[in-house]
Design a protein around this motif. Sequence first.
Motif, short mmCIF file in Angstrom:
data_model
loop_
_atom_site.label_atom_id
_atom_site.label_comp_id
_atom_site.label_asym_id
_atom_site.label_seq_id
_atom_site.Cartn_x
_atom_site.Cartn_y
_atom_site.Cartn_z
N ASN A 170 0.84 -1.19 0.00
CA ASN A 170 0.00 0.00 0.00
C ASN A 170 0.89 1.25 0.00
N ASP A 171 1.03 1.88 -1.17
CA ASP A 171 1.88 3.08 -1.20
C ASP A 171 1.05 4.36 -1.15
N LYS A 172 -0.22 4.20 -0.80
CA LYS A 172 -1.08 5.37 -0.69
C LYS A 172 -0.76 6.15 0.59
N LYS A 173 -0.27 5.41 1.59
CA LYS A 173 -0.06 6.03 2.88
C LYS A 173 1.18 6.94 2.85
N GLU A 174 1.13 8.00 3.64
CA GLU A 174 2.29 8.90 3.74
C GLU A 174 3.44 8.20 4.45
N ASN A 175 3.09 7.30 5.37
CA ASN A 175 4.10 6.68 6.23
C ASN A 175 3.63 5.25 6.50
N PRO A 176 4.53 4.26 6.44
CA PRO A 176 4.07 2.88 6.64
C PRO A 176 3.40 2.65 8.00
N LEU A 177 3.71 3.50 9.00
CA LEU A 177 3.12 3.32 10.33
C LEU A 177 1.69 3.85 10.44
N ASP A 178 1.28 4.67 9.48
CA ASP A 178 -0.07 5.23 9.53
C ASP A 178 -1.10 4.10 9.50
N PHE A 179 -2.08 4.18 10.36
CA PHE A 179 -3.05 3.08 10.43
C PHE A 179 -4.43 3.52 9.95
N THR A 180 -5.23 2.54 9.59
CA THR A 180 -6.52 2.79 8.94
C THR A 180 -7.60 3.18 9.95
N LEU A 181 -8.27 4.29 9.68
CA LEU A 181 -9.42 4.70 10.51
C LEU A 181 -10.72 4.35 9.80
N TRP A 182 -10.69 4.47 8.49
CA TRP A 182 -11.86 4.14 7.68
C TRP A 182 -11.37 3.42 6.43
N LYS A 183 -12.09 2.35 6.11
CA LYS A 183 -11.64 1.52 4.99
C LYS A 183 -12.73 1.43 3.94
N LYS A 184 -12.39 1.83 2.73
CA LYS A 184 -13.33 1.70 1.62
C LYS A 184 -13.51 0.20 1.34
N THR A 185 -14.75 -0.25 1.24
CA THR A 185 -14.94 -1.68 0.97
C THR A 185 -15.93 -1.89 -0.18
N ASP A 186 -15.67 -2.92 -0.94
CA ASP A 186 -16.57 -3.27 -2.04
C ASP A 186 -17.42 -4.48 -1.67
N VAL A 187 -16.86 -5.31 -0.79
CA VAL A 187 -17.55 -6.57 -0.43
C VAL A 187 -18.21 -6.43 0.94
N GLY A 188 -19.35 -7.08 1.08
CA GLY A 188 -19.98 -7.20 2.39
C GLY A 188 -20.64 -5.94 2.88
N LEU A 189 -21.04 -6.00 4.15
CA LEU A 189 -21.76 -4.90 4.79
C LEU A 189 -20.93 -3.62 4.76
N LYS A 190 -21.51 -2.53 4.29
CA LYS A 190 -20.79 -1.25 4.31
C LYS A 190 -21.73 -0.12 4.72
#
Length: 444
Positions: A170-190
């Motif tokens: 995942n090279d979208k993050k500014e820093n590899p330590l940055d963690f996910t607060l909200w995750k875009k999802t295509d599958v399942g309950l959203k």
Amino acid sequence: MKIYNTLTNKLETFKPIHKNTVNMYVCGPTVYNYIQIGNARPVIFFDVVRRYFEHLGYTVNFVSNFTDIDDKIITKALEEEKTEMEIANQFIEAFHKDVERVGSSTKYLAPRVTEYMSSIIAYIERLVKKDFAYQIDGDVYFRVSKMKDYGILSGRNVEDLTSGARVEINDKKENPLDFTLWKKTDVGLKFPSPWGEGRPGWHTECVAMIEDIFGGPIDIHGGGADLMFPHHENEIAQNHALNHNFVANYWMHNGFLNINDQKMSKSEGNYIFVKDLDVDYMGFRLFTLSTYYRSPINFTDALLENYITEWQKLKRTYTQAFYKLDLAEQLDESVLPIEAVETIKTNFMAAMDNDFNTANAITELQNIAKYTNQKIRQKDQYSELLAAVKTFETFFAILGLDPKTSRMSKAIKSMYYEWADARKNKEYDKADRLREALSQKGIL
Ligand SMILES: [Zn+2]
């Protein structure tokens, strides 16, 4: 009352935020499977923490969540052609059954993540507004580089973590330590959000629910040592960024439970579900509490067997003592302080006051059993037996050990007198038969 605070790595005197009240939160399960015996350790230990505070007169507001939306739940739902809610409901029910099996209470507030979605989204929005979080392509990440003291709980520093981090795809993050607060999802309950449809990151769920429920920092945050990093570290980072506090004044972490000196894992094939243990679960509870909660436990079948036997012995001693009291004529029910019993009680409380040292408290439980056994064999020790039985009951209540016995029924009492008469009249066959029956009920 002293608590080992993993946030400061010190044994500290407990001071509640609100007088006579303990607000505590323990991370609950992600409900996609049954719990294994290692997961039962916090379930048992933090239940004892609650019981002890209540014994001391505190009102305890105990909250433990259910993570009812997660990739693992989605995968399971797809596999089994069910909805995520059906999977979550099935394993929430199974969890409650296991909690009851091991003798812990299910009467606490158990918020479900899906019920707190608006609070969670609002929490993330505030982080974005304060520039502690950023959005890329429908995902939201926490900006770790903006937190000066990131790593405060686990004692790790950003440099070590960065050099140790694997190269991220995942090279979208500014820093590899940055963690996910909200995750875009295509599958399942959203769920809809300002960043598009998706679901929250695990680390935000707990901390946003704590804020919503308690309205500010709490006294105790608990969980297994495996949650310290990154889960709890990230809870602290977010809350420190938003509210300038560490979520809780005291962080408590229980040690691991290993099986035959190995970490329990599915790949090792040594996974034991609580429901499959199929033993006297009070013996399992005694086994779990016989090690100080911060130390690791090594589970072996033989060791568990020993504790089950030990539990049966304790139960038998307790039962015999109160049967003896039941059979006493004109018993004075007032409990007098007996010096030997008072000493045992004082030592038990001192152990519990010293960071909930249940291992030492159980030594005192064994001491009261030894004392009781002596008094059962002696004549006319009713005051001593009464004091011992009451102490047993206090210790059992604090540790959540339920002997599931009741006082002697009329039928049993008359059987006992029949046996005593048969013995007096030298009717040996009858006496033997009755003795056998009484002995099976644990009376003789
Ligand atoms: Zn949590």
